[in-house]
Write an enzyme that holds these catalytic residues in place. Sequence first.
Site, PDB file in Angstrom:
ATOM      1  N   ALA A   4      44.164  63.774 -73.412  1.00 44.26           N
ATOM      2  CA  ALA A   4      44.840  64.227 -71.968  1.00 44.26           C
ATOM      3  C   ALA A   4      45.465  64.858 -71.720  1.00 44.26           C
ATOM      4  O   ALA A   4      46.617  65.339 -72.199  1.00 44.26           O
ATOM      5  CB  ALA A   4      44.571  62.618 -71.882  1.00 44.26           C
TER       6      ALA A   4
ATOM      7  N   ASN B 111      57.938  63.096 -72.028  1.00 39.78           N
ATOM      8  CA  ASN B 111      58.074  62.913 -73.386  1.00 39.78           C
ATOM      9  C   ASN B 111      57.315  63.713 -75.438  1.00 39.78           C
ATOM     10  O   ASN B 111      56.324  63.215 -75.335  1.00 39.78           O
ATOM     11  CB  ASN B 111      55.853  61.836 -73.287  1.00 39.78           C
ATOM     12  CG  ASN B 111      55.016  62.861 -72.363  1.00 39.78           C
ATOM     13  OD1 ASN B 111      55.841  64.387 -72.124  1.00 39.78           O
ATOM     14  ND2 ASN B 111      53.834  63.136 -71.881  1.00 39.78           N
TER      15      ASN B 111
ATOM     16  N   HIS C 267      57.623  68.218 -61.437  1.00 42.34           N
ATOM     17  CA  HIS C 267      55.999  67.220 -62.615  1.00 42.34           C
ATOM     18  C   HIS C 267      55.550  67.438 -63.503  1.00 42.34           C
ATOM     19  O   HIS C 267      54.337  68.703 -62.989  1.00 42.34           O
ATOM     20  CB  HIS C 267      54.978  66.138 -61.855  1.00 42.34           C
ATOM     21  CG  HIS C 267      54.453  65.432 -63.213  1.00 42.34           C
ATOM     22  ND1 HIS C 267      54.935  64.228 -63.325  1.00 42.34           N
ATOM     23  CD2 HIS C 267      54.480  65.569 -64.545  1.00 42.34           C
ATOM     24  CE1 HIS C 267      54.223  63.616 -64.265  1.00 42.34           C
ATOM     25  NE2 HIS C 267      53.571  64.013 -64.813  1.00 42.34           N
TER      26      HIS C 267
ATOM     27  N   HIS D 248      54.714  56.498 -64.728  1.00 40.28           N
ATOM     28  CA  HIS D 248      53.436  56.998 -64.611  1.00 40.28           C
ATOM     29  C   HIS D 248      52.813  55.690 -64.743  1.00 40.28           C
ATOM     30  O   HIS D 248      53.069  55.041 -65.156  1.00 40.28           O
ATOM     31  CB  HIS D 248      52.918  57.404 -66.376  1.00 40.28           C
ATOM     32  CG  HIS D 248      51.281  57.714 -66.708  1.00 40.28           C
ATOM     33  ND1 HIS D 248      51.218  58.772 -66.848  1.00 40.28           N
ATOM     34  CD2 HIS D 248      50.586  56.605 -65.820  1.00 40.28           C
ATOM     35  CE1 HIS D 248      49.794  58.532 -67.349  1.00 40.28           C
ATOM     36  NE2 HIS D 248      49.275  57.748 -66.343  1.00 40.28           N
TER      37      HIS D 248
ATOM     38  N   HIS E  44      55.328  69.310 -67.596  1.00 37.72           N
ATOM     39  CA  HIS E  44      55.392  69.243 -69.385  1.00 37.72           C
ATOM     40  C   HIS E  44      55.224  70.469 -70.144  1.00 37.72           C
ATOM     41  O   HIS E  44      54.838  71.230 -70.144  1.00 37.72           O
ATOM     42  CB  HIS E  44      53.684  68.400 -70.011  1.00 37.72           C
ATOM     43  CG  HIS E  44      54.357  67.148 -69.659  1.00 37.72           C
ATOM     44  ND1 HIS E  44      54.320  65.716 -69.621  1.00 37.72           N
ATOM     45  CD2 HIS E  44      53.259  66.312 -68.638  1.00 37.72           C
ATOM     46  CE1 HIS E  44      53.778  65.172 -69.402  1.00 37.72           C
ATOM     47  NE2 HIS E  44      53.612  65.417 -68.021  1.00 37.72           N
TER      48      HIS E  44
ATOM     49  N   HIS F 140      51.325  61.731 -60.000  1.00 38.85           N
ATOM     50  CA  HIS F 140      51.048  62.332 -60.210  1.00 38.85           C
ATOM     51  C   HIS F 140      49.636  61.117 -59.354  1.00 38.85           C
ATOM     52  O   HIS F 140      48.722  60.269 -60.399  1.00 38.85           O
ATOM     53  CB  HIS F 140      49.612  62.961 -61.398  1.00 38.85           C
ATOM     54  CG  HIS F 140      50.999  61.697 -62.542  1.00 38.85           C
ATOM     55  ND1 HIS F 140      50.425  59.969 -62.744  1.00 38.85           N
ATOM     56  CD2 HIS F 140      50.996  61.982 -64.080  1.00 38.85           C
ATOM     57  CE1 HIS F 140      50.802  59.724 -63.624  1.00 38.85           C
ATOM     58  NE2 HIS F 140      51.444  60.929 -64.489  1.00 38.85           N
TER      59      HIS F 140
ATOM     60  N   ASP G 265      51.966  68.144 -63.035  1.00 38.50           N
ATOM     61  CA  ASP G 265      51.673  67.475 -64.268  1.00 38.50           C
ATOM     62  C   ASP G 265      51.189  68.412 -65.376  1.00 38.50           C
ATOM     63  O   ASP G 265      50.299  67.671 -65.760  1.00 38.50           O
ATOM     64  CB  ASP G 265      50.082  65.741 -63.949  1.00 38.50           C
ATOM     65  CG  ASP G 265      50.678  64.924 -65.334  1.00 38.50           C
ATOM     66  OD1 ASP G 265      51.806  65.233 -66.000  1.00 38.50           O
ATOM     67  OD2 ASP G 265      49.765  64.295 -65.454  1.00 38.50           O
TER      68      ASP G 265
HETATM   69  C1  NCD Z   1      49.996  63.569 -70.096  1.00 35.25           C
HETATM   70  C2  NCD Z   1      50.975  64.424 -71.824  1.00 35.25           C
HETATM   71  O1  NCD Z   1      49.340  64.938 -71.746  1.00 35.25           O
HETATM   72  O2  NCD Z   1      51.988  64.534 -71.754  1.00 35.25           O
HETATM   73  N1  NCD Z   1      48.673  64.039 -70.005  1.00 35.25           N
HETATM   74  C3  NCD Z   1      48.226  63.836 -68.748  1.00 35.25           C
HETATM   75  O3  NCD Z   1      46.803  63.574 -68.819  1.00 35.25           O
HETATM   76  N2  NCD Z   1      48.765  63.790 -67.368  1.00 35.25           N
HETATM   77  C4  NCD Z   1      50.766  63.482 -70.140  1.00 35.25           C
HETATM   78  C5  NCD Z   1      51.040  62.414 -68.655  1.00 35.25           C
HETATM   79  O4  NCD Z   1      51.446  62.962 -67.601  1.00 35.25           O
HETATM   80  O5  NCD Z   1      49.889  61.108 -68.869  1.00 35.25           O
HETATM   81 ZN    ZN Z   2      52.994  64.151 -66.938  1.00 37.72          ZN
END
Ligand code: NCD
Ligand code: ZN
Length: 353
Positions: free
Chosen positions: A264, A42, A14, A138, A16, A176, A248
């Site tokens: 976040a 995303n 996972h 999620h 980003h 997560h 994550d």
């Molecule tokens: C993630 C993001 O910033 O893309 N943020 C997070 O707090 N985990 C998105 C997500 O996985 O919720």
């Molecule tokens: Zn995430």
Amino acid sequence: MKTEFDIIRWFDRHHHLRHRAMLELVTPFLAKSSVGGVIMPNLGKPITTAALAKSYKQKIMKLVPKEMSFDPLMTCYLTDDITPDEIEEGFTFPQQWVAAKLYFKGHTTNSHNGVSDWEKLYPVFEKMQDLGMPLLVHGEIPDEHHDIFDLEKICVDNFYEIIRKDFPDLIIVAEHITTRELGMWVRESVNTFGTVTPQHLVFNRTDLLSGGLKPDLYCLPILKRDHHRISLRKIITSGNSSFGAGTDSAPHESSQKYSSCGCAGCWNIIPAPSLYAQVFEEEGVFDRSDGIKVFENFMSKNLMSEVYKQKITSETMRFEKKPFQIPKIIKGVSKIVVPLMAGETLDWSYTLR
Ligand code: NCD
Ligand code: ZN
């Protein structure tokens, strides 16, 4: 206790990577650590078509250092309007994505294009079940009447149970996991898997909120009471094959992270392997005869064939119990990001072999 050992090179299930300058900055950190990553869709303009997934993957691969082998597994972002045919197009030859990610509209980063009425997506879930395409979730449905600390727990009854019953063969990954309730539900459900981040195994909500607010620890799902952290550690270190490492890792430009309305997400890719090792050590796993195998399965093997149909690499990495210093800050051409555990010294170092 074992203080030096090798495992199969790990896989971040996972992650980003963002786009443009942030993508350029953070991609090498993932590629130099894990042998691949499940890349979240995303973006500001989310990955909703096979063509977008293909071009995003090409951009990522250009940033992978030449000497590294690295395999990004792309995912599709579910919207209210996505069709079963579009899902199928990206999943079947030439395959552009390996799974679809469900964000409920309006909760987390870039979820404004997410799903507002998930029951309307039943034809899509039906198609995914037929194709053997995993649904990554999620598991938090935003609702002004519910406390943010309860959203994941509520989602077990209000979403996971229902979809599990209506689509018994659909492969579901609860992403997560942060609560005992969801961890136990995953453990007891068939065709159901879960990822767990390092921060939810190491920190609790008091760490986030007491003695000064810590923006670096703010992510969604939000850190919970300590008994959840303790339960999750027991569940994943028991050797259950339904759980795997998924960081994550979610970078945000420092000016957006440290603001009156901070984003976040924890950028945890640098400390993640060390923190996972620390958790397994603290739980006594490295004292057990099967301990290294249990850790290796969590880091590198679980979910990889059952969910993602991937072959396991033969490359290895070494963990050593020796101090590992996390940088205070990482600067790119136009972006600054602060790693989780910035400036701290961790107990476990890792190197690729
Ligand atoms: C993630 C993001 O910033 O893309 N943020 C997070 O707090 N985990 C998105 C997500 O996985 O919720
Ligand atoms: Zn995430």
